[in-house]
Design an enzyme around this catalytic site. Sequence first.
Site, PDB file in Angstrom:
ATOM      1  N   PRO A 112       3.473   9.876   2.110  1.00 36.40           N
ATOM      2  CG  PRO A 112       2.459  11.311   3.656  1.00 36.40           C
ATOM      3  CD  PRO A 112       2.433  10.896   2.214  1.00 36.40           C
ATOM      4  CG  HIS A 113       6.322   5.547   3.420  1.00 31.57           C
ATOM      5  ND1 HIS A 113       6.305   6.390   2.323  1.00 31.57           N
ATOM      6  CD2 HIS A 113       7.512   4.925   3.377  1.00 31.57           C
ATOM      7  CE1 HIS A 113       7.435   6.254   1.649  1.00 31.57           C
ATOM      8  NE2 HIS A 113       8.191   5.382   2.270  1.00 31.57           N
ATOM      9  N   GLY A 114       6.288   5.753   7.251  1.00 34.73           N
ATOM     10  CA  GLY A 114       7.305   5.725   8.297  1.00 34.73           C
ATOM     11  C   GLY A 114       8.626   5.142   7.847  1.00 34.73           C
TER      12      GLY A 114
END
Length: 144
Positions: free
Chosen positions: A61-63
């Site tokens: 997960p990342h922005g």
Amino acid sequence: MSILSENKVIMHGAAKDKYEAITMAGKLLVDAGHVTEEYIPKMLEREEVVSTYMGGGLAIPHGTKEARPFIKSTGLSVIRFPDGVDFGGDEPAFIVIGIAAAGDGHMEVLTNVAMIFTEDDAIERVMNAPTAADVIAIFEGGME
């Protein structure tokens, strides 16, 4: 500040769903000073747009692009989920790696992490590493 350090590794994580797992990964990045609190909702938003489950028991997960103002420095968090977390893939995620990359380093960091996990036994090695320091050594070996 190190991209990955022992305070950003959870050896025995438990989460009821992918959103809780992503929030945990983001909180480690916040607590370490890599991102502001506003980064976590952008990680959750990214998950709504496209799953960050990579297959083989790994989620990264990342922005979103809009999250850039909330990134102070490049950092990784690693959480092992021995019981797995459903990310909607063919199998649960056992390893969740939160990523925040400052500047234009985002794809490079994602690529480096993904490359570590192209080795067949990488998930097993991370899951069986006895200490957080051993987990970090696996990543540092693959990111040089």
